[in-house]
Design an enzyme around this catalytic site. Sequence first.
Site, PDB file in Angstrom:
ATOM      1  N   SER A 259      48.421  39.614  38.138  1.00 38.61           N
ATOM      2  CA  SER A 259      48.991  40.250  39.322  1.00 38.61           C
ATOM      3  C   SER A 259      49.311  41.722  39.031  1.00 38.61           C
ATOM      4  O   SER A 259      48.460  42.457  38.541  1.00 38.61           O
ATOM      5  CB  SER A 259      50.223  39.468  39.799  1.00 38.61           C
ATOM      6  OG  SER A 259      50.620  39.887  41.084  1.00 38.61           O
ATOM      7  N   ASP A 353      42.543  34.508  46.886  1.00 39.30           N
ATOM      8  CA  ASP A 353      43.767  35.228  46.559  1.00 39.30           C
ATOM      9  C   ASP A 353      44.237  35.957  47.819  1.00 39.30           C
ATOM     10  O   ASP A 353      43.580  36.873  48.305  1.00 39.30           O
ATOM     11  CB  ASP A 353      43.491  36.228  45.443  1.00 39.30           C
ATOM     12  CG  ASP A 353      44.732  36.977  44.984  1.00 39.30           C
ATOM     13  OD1 ASP A 353      45.810  36.787  45.581  1.00 39.30           O
ATOM     14  OD2 ASP A 353      44.615  37.772  44.030  1.00 39.30           O
ATOM     15  N   HIS A 387      46.391  32.898  44.104  1.00 42.26           N
ATOM     16  CA  HIS A 387      46.781  34.081  43.331  1.00 42.26           C
ATOM     17  C   HIS A 387      47.280  33.744  41.927  1.00 42.26           C
ATOM     18  O   HIS A 387      46.843  34.346  40.947  1.00 42.26           O
ATOM     19  CB  HIS A 387      47.866  34.845  44.093  1.00 42.26           C
ATOM     20  CG  HIS A 387      48.286  36.121  43.425  1.00 42.26           C
ATOM     21  ND1 HIS A 387      47.429  37.174  43.218  1.00 42.26           N
ATOM     22  CD2 HIS A 387      49.493  36.510  42.901  1.00 42.26           C
ATOM     23  CE1 HIS A 387      48.067  38.166  42.608  1.00 42.26           C
ATOM     24  NE2 HIS A 387      49.321  37.788  42.402  1.00 42.26           N
TER      25      HIS A 387
END
Length: 540
Positions: A259, A353, A387
């Site tokens: 991330s 995502d 994600h």
Amino acid sequence: MLHQRAYGEVISKIWFIRFQTTLRSSSQQVCVRLLPSPGSFFDEPVHVKVDGLSPHQKVELRSKLKDDKGVIFRASALVAADASGQVDLCRSPSLGGSYTGVESMGLFWAMAAETPHSKLLKKNVLGSMMVDIEVLHGDTGELLATETNERRFMTEGVRRIPLGMKEGRIRGVLFLPPGQGPFPGVLDVYTLGGGISEVRASLLANKGFVVLALAYYGFQDLPRTVPKYFDLEYFEEAITFLRQQPQVQGPGIGILSISKSGDLALSMASFLSGISATAWINGSNANTVVPLHYKDLIIPSITPIVENVTFSPSGILDIRDALPDPETEVNRGSVIPIERSSSRFLFAASEDDRNWNSCLFAQQAAARLRHHGKENFEVVMYPRAGHFLEVPYMPHCPSGFHPAVGQVVVFGGEAKAHHQAQLDLWRRVQDFFRKHLKGNNTGEKATLNTRGLRSTIQASTLSSASPSMAPPRTRMKQVGTLADFIAVLFCIMCCDSLPLEASTKVRVMQGQPPFSVGVFIGVTSAQTTQLCGRHPFMTM
């Protein structure tokens, strides 16, 4: 009268079933077996069996755990015993519940939080997580048997060393494998939520890596909230500290990111020395959230477009398209100049995502390296994954609170596909670090992979403070125009092979099912922008 008679028949049937169960229990005890033992590491599979049932008897299996925040996670499966009265989750399909079909670890990866928008939390890995397994009668709901799986995080001999004032301003936890080493060193930098991930770091240390789980805010005496800017010199200190550990083999270390820490990892690899391998998971190729400072250099953060925020069908914020294309002229000042780096790169992106368009960012990062004649990267993309790609058997987190947005957002992904992606990526990350943390980063071919099918394009085509001890116990084809791109997709959909008369040399190695087919878009920067939003891989 008829109603009373029907009611009486139902009561009689229930008592008869209970009587049968009592008779069976007196002669053969129902029991749950967890193999090879009731204790296991969190990233290891457990073989679940139930013995002592009646032939073809239907039962419900339930799993439950409580995380360090007190949030309960549960899963269930309705299964039928075989002719011998046994349930074996390696062979017995789930007929309903949290998952369907044969899934040996379905009771673990299919867990969902009772509290909406929760992500499983484990703060300190010295303690285990306990997963309770229950077997209930399929008709009466009677509890037939229970067992507990102890999910550990540190193997015997692993040392957990919290960093304090004597280590300077860096904060985190150092994990040392058993033995003298030297071992490959990895800097583990986690998400924007603050703190560290001891889970990922400790499990990686079990595999023979020295891992520094580094905090960069929201931990001990570090700023509690996102600072006005991130200082790359802080990360430089951490890299120096890790490289100086006597157990760490040189010459370089690896970086594991996910991330927001993905762009921090790219910045470290681009501006700092001593980094040989960088694993980027669902990150960005441009600096995000706040500016990045390094000495006299300032890289601005890319500005989100609020108008692009939408709502999911369930009414949750969907921010996937809020971060604009970094390669547009107005945003290029935020793009990380990764062509400066001599590190090897692993770009792993999820096609569903919803935090941002990580597939596009991975594609652009690879294109940038290729444009500068670099061959030092690998790209893998996961269909229908979300994600947060974590360690194996970590429950899927489809939505949660986003610290930069200040609200709950959707993170995307389907539970089963997400689980499969986590399994594959965990193995791939370990292989990547073992291969490239040996002082040999040259002469490699750039590769782009999809789950279950690996394709390699020839390099000429891709020019491009007290220690704690653990308790004992694609096909791919380069295309230059949109017409070529459509033609390739048409070929993939209509036949089993790409046009071999094409000038691009392709070597395909077929892996295990499920198979995917990948098409790499080998285009110029302008064409990449034109194809923005299209996935670089098409799955079949």
